[in-house]
Scaffold this motif. Structure first.
Motif, short mmCIF file in Angstrom:
data_model
loop_
_atom_site.label_atom_id
_atom_site.label_comp_id
_atom_site.label_asym_id
_atom_site.label_seq_id
_atom_site.Cartn_x
_atom_site.Cartn_y
_atom_site.Cartn_z
N VAL A 1 -17.88 -7.14 -11.08
CA VAL A 1 -18.10 -5.99 -11.96
C VAL A 1 -16.76 -5.36 -12.32
CG1 VAL A 1 -20.41 -5.48 -11.07
CG2 VAL A 1 -18.41 -4.46 -9.97
N ALA A 2 -16.78 -4.48 -13.31
CA ALA A 2 -15.53 -3.87 -13.80
C ALA A 2 -14.82 -3.05 -12.73
CB ALA A 2 -15.83 -2.99 -15.01
N GLY A 3 -15.57 -2.53 -11.76
CA GLY A 3 -14.95 -1.75 -10.68
C GLY A 3 -15.81 -0.57 -10.29
N LEU A 4 -15.38 0.17 -9.28
CA LEU A 4 -16.09 1.37 -8.83
C LEU A 4 -15.55 2.60 -9.56
CD1 LEU A 4 -16.33 0.85 -4.96
CD2 LEU A 4 -18.04 0.36 -6.69
N GLY A 5 -16.45 3.43 -10.03
CA GLY A 5 -16.05 4.64 -10.74
C GLY A 5 -15.68 5.76 -9.77
N THR A 6 -15.38 6.91 -10.36
CA THR A 6 -14.95 8.06 -9.55
C THR A 6 -16.09 9.02 -9.25
OG1 THR A 6 -14.31 9.22 -11.58
CG2 THR A 6 -12.60 7.96 -10.43
N VAL B 1 -19.07 1.11 -11.93
CA VAL B 1 -20.20 1.34 -11.03
C VAL B 1 -20.09 2.75 -10.43
CG1 VAL B 1 -21.37 0.60 -8.92
CG2 VAL B 1 -20.39 -1.10 -10.47
N VAL B 2 -21.13 3.56 -10.62
CA VAL B 2 -21.15 4.91 -10.06
C VAL B 2 -22.13 5.03 -8.90
CG1 VAL B 2 -20.42 5.99 -12.21
CG2 VAL B 2 -22.87 5.73 -11.72
#
Length: 462
Positions: free
Chosen positions: A354-359, A426-427
């Motif tokens: 996935v694009a990454g983990l959000g804040t 990803v949140v």
């Protein structure tokens, strides 16, 4: 000008109803203004259509009904102005209504009777006192009543002052009410315009938007009613303030570009399959949160890979989106106080992530979810065309450090599925929902909690 509707057929055939409201609903709902029978008029949706005043006339609108709405044999594709004699059909073969404008009958007042004549009555004789006597009597009366006249004058002046003050206050209150009414109408019209411009491919969200449009139109009619005083307007303002966050969130969810997020992350999502103690099998969702060469780290829900006693699955596998191949996976670790687990999978040729983990996320923000509510679908179509994720739209209801509560608009459970924000990051990760909400309220682990968990396993570059 009111509206008259005659039921031409259906359970209420022959009945005539007069609509005097600015916005009236048609359907099988018990509160509909033009109601149909809930057990016999089955071509009619619960909230099928509405009629409302516009530009001195009446307009009909379909409210996202199942079977559609026709006027004079032509299916509605938007709002349509009604002409005298138009026939509205609810569903292609459903019951019909005939529209006619309706003038309110003027109240009749009987002519007053002729005044009773006094002719024939004998007039009493009037005896005038001598002029000097009359003058003395007047002077004495004037002297003795001087004090009362002064009191009466003061009372009259006070009454005028009170009356003037009340008049000023009434005018001021009227101006305040007028200003408040204009401000509320502006906000309501803005909300209605946003709701009218919102659409969605998600059936549940479409229905919620239609209901929100109907309720907002009713609220606007109440605000525009000139008989509503300052107290009424304050109450209506409270209702508008309470409704705004949810309806604004709905509009944002409808405008959400879920397709772009799906294309960015879909390849990294897949089905987690596990065989627990005793041979019991489970399937849910997982997603590759980090990849390095042929190795992928998969986040999923702890309850998918351990039994009720906390014992890990005997065997684990992972099927990537669109694939029929079950890659062996290994449990790397589980969280103690969150429904989280991390797996490792090896795929020759590389692993998508996935694009990454959000804040983080905030209430009202739109989100997208990807997952496999049915796991490996019972029909077995995954064996021929591969597993296929379901994309869902929602909004954040509440967000905290340990839990995100989502409005999934009819989404069914998809444990282990990623929740994406507007930037594609990803949140959260779905782990359950409120069983009383029919799948609408979804619970997720926040991205911050996932990041702290993954750091235990060396995934510090997330």
């Amino acid at each position: 000008m009111d509206a008259e509707f005659r039921f031409l057929d259906g359970a209420g055939a022959g009945e005539v109803r007069i609509v005097r409201k600015d916005f009236a609903t048609i359907g099988r709902h018990p509160d509909a203004d033009l109601p149909f029978d809930s057990t016999r008029d089955l071509d009619v949706s619960v909230r099928h259509a509405a009629v409302f005043r516009a530009g001195g006339g009446w307009v009909v609108r379909d409210l996202g009904s199942t079977n559609g709405t026709w006027v004079n044999g032509e299916k509605l594709k938007g709002d349509r102005a009604l002409l005298p004699g138009d026939v509205i059909r609810l569903g292609r073969e459903g019951p019909r209504l005939r529209f006619q404008p309706h003038d309110r009958e003027a109240a009749t007042v009987p002519d007053p009777g002729a005044p009773q004549s006094s002719r024939g009555r004998e007039a009493p004789e009037v005896i005038s006192p001598p002029r000097g006597t009359t003058t003395r009597i007047r002077a004495e009366v004037h002297r003795q009543t001087a004090g009362w006249r002064r009191v009466t004058g003061l009372v009259a002046v006070a009454a005028l002052l009170v009356s003037g003050t009340l008049g000023v206050l009434a005018v001021r209150q009227q101006r305040i009410s007028s200003t408040l009414r204009v401000r509320l109408l502006e906000r309501t019209d803005s909300l209605l315009a946003n709701l009218e411009g919102a659409s969605s491919s998600v059936a549940e969200l479409r229905g919620q938007l239609a209901l929100a449009r109907e309720e907002t139109a009713r609220l606007r009619a109440a605000i525009a009613d000139r008989t509503s005083g300052a107290g009424d307007l304050e109450t209506l303002a409270g209702r508008l303030e309470a409704a705004l966050p949810g309806r604004t969130a709905m509009v944002e969810a409808a405008r959400f570009d879920r397709a772009a997020i799906d294309s960015l992350n879909r390849d990294a999502v897949g089905v987690v399959v596990s065989e627990l103690a005793g041979g019991r099998r489970m399937a849910g969702t997982g997603f590759v949160v980090r990849a390095r060469g042929d190795t992928g780290w998969i986040l999923t829900a702890r309850h998918l890979v351990t039994d009720s006693a906390g014992r890990p699955a005997a065997r684990l596998g992972f099927l990537f989106e669109g694939s029929r191949q079950n890659f062996p996976a290994r449990l790397l670790g589980i969280a103690d106080s969150a429904d989280l687990a991390v797996l490792v999978v090896l795929v020759r040729g590389g692993v998508p992530a996935v694009a990454g983990l959000g804040t983080g996320s905030r209430p009202g923000e739109p989100v997208a979810m990807l997952g496999y509510p049915a796991g490996l679908d019972p029909a077995g179509t995954w064996r021929t065309r591969g597993v296929r994720a379901v994309g869902l739209t929602g909004t954040v209801r509440r967000a905290g450090p340990d839990l995100i509560e989502l409005d999934g608009y009819g989404a069914s459970g998809s444990s282990g599925g990623p929740v994406f924000g507007a930037d594609g990051m990803v949140v959260g990760m779905v782990f359950g929902g409120d069983p009383q909400s029919d799948g609408r309220v979804v619970y997720a682990v926040p991205a911050g909690r996932m990041r702290r968990f993954l750091e235990r396993f060396g995934a510090v570059d997330l």
